[in-house]
Design a protein around this motif. Structure first.
Motif, PDB file in Angstrom:
ATOM      1  N   GLN A 355      45.097  30.458  30.159  1.00 51.27           N
ATOM      2  CA  GLN A 355      45.583  31.485  29.229  1.00 51.27           C
ATOM      3  C   GLN A 355      45.153  31.182  27.793  1.00 51.27           C
ATOM      4  N   HIS A 388      35.245  40.717  34.071  1.00 55.39           N
ATOM      5  CA  HIS A 388      36.442  40.572  33.253  1.00 55.39           C
ATOM      6  C   HIS A 388      37.442  39.703  34.008  1.00 55.39           C
ATOM      7  N   GLU A 389      37.919  38.613  33.346  1.00 55.56           N
ATOM      8  CA  GLU A 389      38.901  37.703  33.960  1.00 55.56           C
ATOM      9  C   GLU A 389      40.295  38.244  33.740  1.00 55.56           C
ATOM     10  N   SER A 390      41.127  38.187  34.760  1.00 57.91           N
ATOM     11  CA  SER A 390      42.480  38.706  34.665  1.00 57.91           C
ATOM     12  C   SER A 390      43.323  37.847  33.730  1.00 57.91           C
ATOM     13  N   THR A 391      44.102  38.540  32.913  1.00 55.03           N
ATOM     14  CA  THR A 391      45.005  37.833  31.996  1.00 55.03           C
ATOM     15  C   THR A 391      46.415  37.710  32.561  1.00 55.03           C
ATOM     16  N   GLN A 392      46.625  38.161  33.772  1.00 59.99           N
ATOM     17  CA  GLN A 392      47.958  38.070  34.381  1.00 59.99           C
ATOM     18  C   GLN A 392      48.285  36.615  34.716  1.00 59.99           C
ATOM     19  N   GLU A 394      49.499  33.556  36.583  1.00 61.98           N
ATOM     20  CA  GLU A 394      49.583  33.239  37.998  1.00 61.98           C
ATOM     21  C   GLU A 394      50.891  32.499  38.311  1.00 61.98           C
TER      22      GLU A 394
END
Length: 428
Positions: A355, A388-392, A394
């Motif tokens: 993050q 695009h890398e997910s910002t959610q 984990e």
């Protein structure tokens, strides 16, 4: 000249006198009555001794003549010293020889054996009483040692309780020996026995020094309880979860699933890090940013990113500081706190690092690469795709730790009697 003659005459007269005193005085008078008295006295002495029944005594002019046989040559030789002690004896002629009769030669040994048997018969009742007293005292001690209480209440675990019982047994055995020896009037043997036992114990102590050291360390760890089952600890560089503490070693389950057996002597002397003592645990990692970046804004952004993660604790708060300036850029150190009972420390650290990397890239800050690489390019027709890398965020639950806890608990149930740790014990 006259003085020398006088001195020589004195020596000549003195020498016979000295010789006569050294060899004893022989009287000029003798009688048959005195010879008979000497013979009678000698026969009485020999009859009282009892070993000279085949020896005859004759005395003539004070000369004692002994004839016959004895069971041994030693007994025959003792007659000379015995005869000269009688008053009036001038000389002794000892003609006594050792007998060749096997039966007569065995008689003294048989008599001694019979005497020992008689002594044993007399001693046997007293020995039986002493043995019964010893058995009663030892029986009482063993009965007391078998009782569950108060030993299990006084001891922190079964291992220490068994040591208490063993010490009680030894004490009652020693007490029983003292009573038995006192009945036999042989208490002087006790100091000899204890001295011999002390020497043997000292020798064995040096011979098995490592074993004794390990045993003492086991006892001390049983009292101190520096960790509990399922605690994550680091001992002498080995990290794992505690399975059990035995009388010889501490057994850990590494995060690779391997058993680690560490001798208790090493555990007692080593530095022990207990990661499970507190639920709150800090993770830490470093990240590089370019020199031209606004370090104050970057630090605040990184700290806020870490603090806003759902698994990061509000207190202690996340922190970020400048660690060092490198040729490639500026090194920032980032920390955050998690509840390790709910969050996996390694997964939480990894997700926080991901993050932070996304936040830095989104702010347009370059993460420098200090390495140099040579790229060989060629014209290849590819379809351009935007990645695009997910910002959610984990999931970083401590599921793996929970699985390890279940493995540890299952292994503890297999040999629960061998464990010296207690869940309700006081920690050091």
């Amino acid at each position: 000249m006259r003085l020398l003659v006088t001195f020589a005459l004195f020596l000549t007269l003195a020498l016979p006198v000295a010789a006569q005193e050294a060899n004893g005085t022989i009287t000029t008078e003798n009688s048959a009555q005195q010879d008979a008295a000497i013979a009678l006295r000698m026969r009485e002495i020999l009859g009282e001794l009892g070993n000279y029944t085949d020896v005859s005594v004759t005395v003539n002019e004070g000369v004692v003549t002994l004839r016959g046989t004895t069971a041994s040559a030693v007994e025959a030789a003792e007659l000379d010293a015995l005869a000269v002690r009688i008053e009036g004896v001038v000389a002794v002629r000892n003609q006594v020889t050792e007998t060749t009769d096997i039966g007569e030669r065995l008689n003294p040994a048989i008599e001694r054996f019979r005497a020992q048997i008689d002594q044993l018969i007399v001693f046997l009742p007293l020995a039986l009483i002493a043995g019964v007293a010893f058995a009663v005292v030892v029986f009482i001690g063993f009965v007391l040692a078998r009782m569950r209480q108060p030993w299990e209440r006084l001891a922190p675990n079964t291992f220490i309780a068994e040591i208490y019982r063993q010490l009680l047994r030894i004490a009652f055995v020693i007490f029983g020996i003292v009573i038995a020896l006192d009945i036999l009037n042989a208490t002087a043997l006790l100091s000899t026995i204890l001295g011999a036992a002390g020497i043997i114990g000292l020798a064995l102590g040096f011979a098995v020094r490592d074993t004794v050291e390990n045993f003492i360390a086991s006892v001390m760890l049983s009292f101190r309880q520096p960790f509990r089952p399922n605690d994550t600890v680091e001992i002498n560089g080995d990290i794992g979860k505690v399975i059990r503490l035995t009388s010889r070693a501490t057994i850990l389950l590494s995060f690779d699933g391997n058993h680690i057996r560490i001798p208790n002597a090493t555990v007692f002397k080593s530095r022990i890090i207990n990661y499970t003592q507190n639920a709150e645990r800090r993770f830490m990692f470093s990240v590089m940013v370019e020199r031209d970046a606004d370090l104050q804004e970057t630090r605040a952004m990184v700290a806020k990113t870490v603090q806003n993660l759902p698994f990061v604790l509000a207190e202690p708060a996340a922190q970020t500081w400048i660690e060092a300036l490198h040729p490639a850029g500026v090194e920032l150190v980032v920390t955050g706190w998690v509840d390790q009972n709910e969050t996996s420390i390694v997964l939480g650290k990894g997700e926080a690092l991901r993050q932070v990397k996304l936040a830095i890239q989104a702010a347009g800050i370059v993460i420098p690469d200090a390495t140099q690489a040579i790229h060989l390019s060629r014209e290849i027709k590819t379809i351009a795709q935007d990645l695009h890398e997910s910002t959610q965020v984990e999931t970083v639950d401590a599921t793996e730790d929970a699985a390890l806890d279940r493995i540890v608990e299952a292994e503890r149930q297999e040999e629960i009697s061998q464990d010296l740790l207690r869940e309700d014990s006081l920690k050091e």
